[in-house]
Design a protein around this motif. Sequence first.
Motif, PDB file in Angstrom:
ATOM      1  N   GLU A  55       9.938 -10.425  -4.234  1.00 47.40           N
ATOM      2  CA  GLU A  55      10.573  -9.272  -3.593  1.00 47.40           C
ATOM      3  C   GLU A  55       9.678  -8.048  -3.673  1.00 47.40           C
ATOM      4  O   GLU A  55       9.558  -7.276  -2.710  1.00 47.40           O
ATOM      5  CB  GLU A  55      11.920  -8.983  -4.265  1.00 47.40           C
ATOM      6  CG  GLU A  55      12.671  -7.812  -3.664  1.00 47.40           C
ATOM      7  CD  GLU A  55      13.973  -7.526  -4.391  1.00 47.40           C
ATOM      8  OE1 GLU A  55      14.656  -6.561  -4.005  1.00 47.40           O
ATOM      9  OE2 GLU A  55      14.309  -8.249  -5.352  1.00 47.40           O
ATOM     10  N   ILE A  56       9.041  -7.869  -4.818  1.00 50.48           N
ATOM     11  CA  ILE A  56       8.134  -6.735  -4.990  1.00 50.48           C
ATOM     12  C   ILE A  56       6.784  -7.015  -4.337  1.00 50.48           C
ATOM     13  O   ILE A  56       6.211  -6.164  -3.657  1.00 50.48           O
ATOM     14  CB  ILE A  56       7.958  -6.432  -6.493  1.00 50.48           C
ATOM     15  CG1 ILE A  56       9.262  -5.869  -7.060  1.00 50.48           C
ATOM     16  CG2 ILE A  56       6.793  -5.477  -6.728  1.00 50.48           C
ATOM     17  CD1 ILE A  56       9.307  -5.772  -8.554  1.00 50.48           C
ATOM     18  N   ALA A  59       6.917  -6.691  -0.479  1.00 52.09           N
ATOM     19  CA  ALA A  59       7.396  -5.441   0.109  1.00 52.09           C
ATOM     20  C   ALA A  59       6.219  -4.797   0.852  1.00 52.09           C
ATOM     21  O   ALA A  59       5.070  -4.908   0.417  1.00 52.09           O
ATOM     22  CB  ALA A  59       7.910  -4.502  -0.975  1.00 52.09           C
ATOM     23  N   GLU A  61       4.891  -1.907   1.131  1.00 50.62           N
ATOM     24  CA  GLU A  61       3.998  -1.002   0.407  1.00 50.62           C
ATOM     25  C   GLU A  61       3.066  -1.740  -0.545  1.00 50.62           C
ATOM     26  O   GLU A  61       1.993  -1.239  -0.905  1.00 50.62           O
ATOM     27  CB  GLU A  61       4.805   0.052  -0.360  1.00 50.62           C
ATOM     28  CG  GLU A  61       5.711  -0.483  -1.454  1.00 50.62           C
ATOM     29  CD  GLU A  61       7.093  -0.888  -0.966  1.00 50.62           C
ATOM     30  OE1 GLU A  61       7.984  -1.057  -1.824  1.00 50.62           O
ATOM     31  OE2 GLU A  61       7.283  -1.033   0.259  1.00 50.62           O
ATOM     32  N   THR A  62       3.438  -2.934  -0.973  1.00 51.96           N
ATOM     33  CA  THR A  62       2.605  -3.728  -1.872  1.00 51.96           C
ATOM     34  C   THR A  62       1.760  -4.737  -1.106  1.00 51.96           C
ATOM     35  O   THR A  62       0.590  -4.957  -1.415  1.00 51.96           O
ATOM     36  CB  THR A  62       3.485  -4.497  -2.884  1.00 51.96           C
ATOM     37  OG1 THR A  62       4.411  -3.593  -3.483  1.00 51.96           O
ATOM     38  CG2 THR A  62       2.635  -5.145  -3.963  1.00 51.96           C
ATOM     39  N   ASP A  63       2.366  -5.328  -0.097  1.00 53.21           N
ATOM     40  CA  ASP A  63       1.767  -6.448   0.624  1.00 53.21           C
ATOM     41  C   ASP A  63       0.816  -6.019   1.734  1.00 53.21           C
ATOM     42  O   ASP A  63      -0.245  -6.626   1.923  1.00 53.21           O
ATOM     43  CB  ASP A  63       2.901  -7.300   1.206  1.00 53.21           C
ATOM     44  CG  ASP A  63       2.409  -8.543   1.911  1.00 53.21           C
ATOM     45  OD1 ASP A  63       1.626  -9.280   1.301  1.00 53.21           O
ATOM     46  OD2 ASP A  63       2.815  -8.777   3.059  1.00 53.21           O
ATOM     47  N   ARG A  87      10.822  -1.313 -11.595  1.00 55.70           N
ATOM     48  CA  ARG A  87      12.122  -1.779 -11.100  1.00 55.70           C
ATOM     49  C   ARG A  87      12.829  -2.736 -12.047  1.00 55.70           C
ATOM     50  O   ARG A  87      14.051  -2.882 -11.996  1.00 55.70           O
ATOM     51  CB  ARG A  87      11.932  -2.441  -9.736  1.00 55.70           C
ATOM     52  CG  ARG A  87      11.438  -1.469  -8.678  1.00 55.70           C
ATOM     53  CD  ARG A  87      11.227  -2.137  -7.337  1.00 55.70           C
ATOM     54  NE  ARG A  87      12.450  -2.762  -6.837  1.00 55.70           N
ATOM     55  CZ  ARG A  87      12.520  -3.411  -5.678  1.00 55.70           C
ATOM     56  NH1 ARG A  87      11.447  -3.513  -4.912  1.00 55.70           N
ATOM     57  NH2 ARG A  87      13.671  -3.959  -5.291  1.00 55.70           N
TER      58      ARG A  87
END
Length: 220
Positions: A55-56, A59, A61-63, A87
């Motif tokens: 999930e993180i 996302a 902004e991360t991926d 988180r």
Amino acid sequence: MTDAQADLMRPAAAAEPRPFDAVLTDLDGVIRFYDMSGLTELERAAGLPEGATAEIAFAPETDLPLMLGRIGKDEWVAAIAEGLAVRRGLDAARGRELGLALAESGFWADQTVVDLLRRARAHVPVSIVTNATPWLDEDLARLGLTSLVDDVVGSAALGLAKPDRRIYELAAERLGAAVTRCLFVDDREENVAAATALGMRGVLYRGPDDLRAALAPLFG
């Protein structure tokens, strides 16, 4: 006039037109699938629900920086660890362990899909068009798929990611096909929608039967 002479004088039958001139296919979720069992065990040990790391990690902004080639694996793992700390309250070492487990998950190719694409390539050029990491070529070599297609269009190498229309246009151009004469296969609705908006024939992939049905006119 003999029958043989009459046959020679008849006009040749027109060849059936091809339903499309090129096949563009996604990689992950169509050809390649991942084994997340090791990551799931680590999440369980850390008291996290299954999928918390992904999930993180995936996302935007991360991926997206990874998919655009702006960061490498180490930076991506660090970003995942930071997200897990913020988180989920995990310490840095545990977060990095989970991030690394995701980044280095095992994977395999669906042989049914591979065989269908090989058959398609006997008729028209085939390209993989994928939002992928900077180490895409290494992954394809591990899968034994280096020679499966005529071209590979990876987002990290181009700095463009689906559903940006430019990546579709470039993929078609590199195969020498008109955009409107391409079949596009992907497991994400937004990517298929972008392709069909350009005039491509889109296939929302949910299983091999979807690809088989789309390619049937080409084989038939």
